[in-house]
Motif scaffolding. Structure first.
Motif, PDB file in Angstrom:
ATOM      1  N   SER A   3     -15.856   3.924 -43.414  1.00  0.00           N
ATOM      2  CA  SER A   3     -15.346   3.776 -44.766  1.00  0.00           C
ATOM      3  C   SER A   3     -16.418   4.216 -45.753  1.00  0.00           C
ATOM      4  O   SER A   3     -17.539   3.721 -45.719  1.00  0.00           O
ATOM      5  N   ILE A   5     -15.746   4.264 -49.144  1.00  0.00           N
ATOM      6  CA  ILE A   5     -15.367   3.745 -50.457  1.00  0.00           C
ATOM      7  C   ILE A   5     -16.281   2.582 -50.808  1.00  0.00           C
ATOM      8  O   ILE A   5     -16.415   1.634 -50.039  1.00  0.00           O
ATOM      9  N   CYS A   6     -16.918   2.658 -51.983  1.00  0.00           N
ATOM     10  CA  CYS A   6     -17.821   1.584 -52.387  1.00  0.00           C
ATOM     11  C   CYS A   6     -17.024   0.323 -52.744  1.00  0.00           C
ATOM     12  O   CYS A   6     -15.820   0.378 -53.018  1.00  0.00           O
ATOM     13  N   ASN A   7     -17.712  -0.802 -52.751  1.00  0.00           N
ATOM     14  CA  ASN A   7     -17.057  -2.081 -53.038  1.00  0.00           C
ATOM     15  C   ASN A   7     -16.409  -2.101 -54.414  1.00  0.00           C
ATOM     16  O   ASN A   7     -15.318  -2.644 -54.582  1.00  0.00           O
ATOM     17  N   THR A   9     -15.103   0.340 -56.080  1.00  0.00           N
ATOM     18  CA  THR A   9     -13.871   1.118 -56.033  1.00  0.00           C
ATOM     19  C   THR A   9     -12.776   0.351 -55.312  1.00  0.00           C
ATOM     20  O   THR A   9     -11.628   0.310 -55.762  1.00  0.00           O
ATOM     21  N   MET A  10     -13.128  -0.268 -54.204  1.00  0.00           N
ATOM     22  CA  MET A  10     -12.137  -1.063 -53.466  1.00  0.00           C
ATOM     23  C   MET A  10     -11.637  -2.220 -54.314  1.00  0.00           C
ATOM     24  O   MET A  10     -10.437  -2.510 -54.332  1.00  0.00           O
ATOM     25  N   ASN A  11     -12.545  -2.873 -55.032  1.00  0.00           N
ATOM     26  CA  ASN A  11     -12.149  -3.991 -55.897  1.00  0.00           C
ATOM     27  C   ASN A  11     -11.210  -3.523 -57.001  1.00  0.00           C
ATOM     28  O   ASN A  11     -10.216  -4.180 -57.314  1.00  0.00           O
ATOM     29  N   ARG A  12     -11.512  -2.377 -57.601  1.00  0.00           N
ATOM     30  CA  ARG A  12     -10.690  -1.849 -58.682  1.00  0.00           C
ATOM     31  C   ARG A  12      -9.296  -1.497 -58.162  1.00  0.00           C
ATOM     32  O   ARG A  12      -8.292  -1.737 -58.832  1.00  0.00           O
ATOM     33  N   GLN A  13      -9.215  -0.929 -56.969  1.00  0.00           N
ATOM     34  CA  GLN A  13      -7.915  -0.609 -56.386  1.00  0.00           C
ATOM     35  C   GLN A  13      -7.125  -1.873 -56.070  1.00  0.00           C
ATOM     36  O   GLN A  13      -5.915  -1.922 -56.292  1.00  0.00           O
ATOM     37  N   GLN A  14      -7.791  -2.897 -55.580  1.00  0.00           N
ATOM     38  CA  GLN A  14      -7.114  -4.167 -55.306  1.00  0.00           C
ATOM     39  C   GLN A  14      -6.602  -4.795 -56.598  1.00  0.00           C
ATOM     40  O   GLN A  14      -5.475  -5.307 -56.651  1.00  0.00           O
ATOM     41  N   ASN A  36     -10.862   8.711 -58.468  1.00  0.00           N
ATOM     42  CA  ASN A  36     -10.681   7.257 -58.506  1.00  0.00           C
ATOM     43  C   ASN A  36      -9.535   6.860 -59.430  1.00  0.00           C
ATOM     44  O   ASN A  36      -8.733   5.988 -59.100  1.00  0.00           O
ATOM     45  N   ARG A  39      -6.234   7.735 -57.924  1.00  0.00           N
ATOM     46  CA  ARG A  39      -5.933   6.788 -56.852  1.00  0.00           C
ATOM     47  C   ARG A  39      -5.360   5.493 -57.421  1.00  0.00           C
ATOM     48  O   ARG A  39      -4.473   4.889 -56.813  1.00  0.00           O
TER      49      ARG A  39
END
Length: 94
Positions: A3, A5-7, A9-14, A36, A39
């Motif tokens: 993976s 994807i930085c944390n 970015t993952m947090n923002r997507q969640q 980003n 996405r």
């Protein structure tokens, strides 16, 4: 599989997924060339929430938002605050 994807970015997507589940329509603000930001819009659409990706408030229209009561707003990490604030002002004026 690795993976990349930085944390953040993952947090923002969640957060976008959570917001999409709570609103009727989602506005995503940010550059069209930003992977980003694109996405974030894709995440909302995948969740089944109608969504528009805009770069500026000038791209919004009351016709696009007609019939929606709960409209969410999110933005790409690199989107300037003044642009986000302007989009929020326009949304609130509708």
């Amino acid at each position: 599989v690795l993976s990349t994807i930085c944390n953040a970015t993952m947090n923002r997507q969640q957060e976008a997924m959570d917001l999409a589940a709570a609103v009727d329509f989602l506005v995503v603000v940010g550059g069209r060339e930003s992977g980003n930001t694109r996405r974030l819009a894709q995440v909302a659409r995948t969740a089944g929430t109608p969504c528009i990706h805009v770069e500026t408030a000038d791209e919004l229209s009351p016709e696009v938002l007609a019939g929606y009561h709960a409209i969410g707003l999110t933005a790409g990490a690199s989107t300037p605050k003044k642009i986000i604030d302007r989009v929020q002002q326009v949304l609130e004026s509708y």
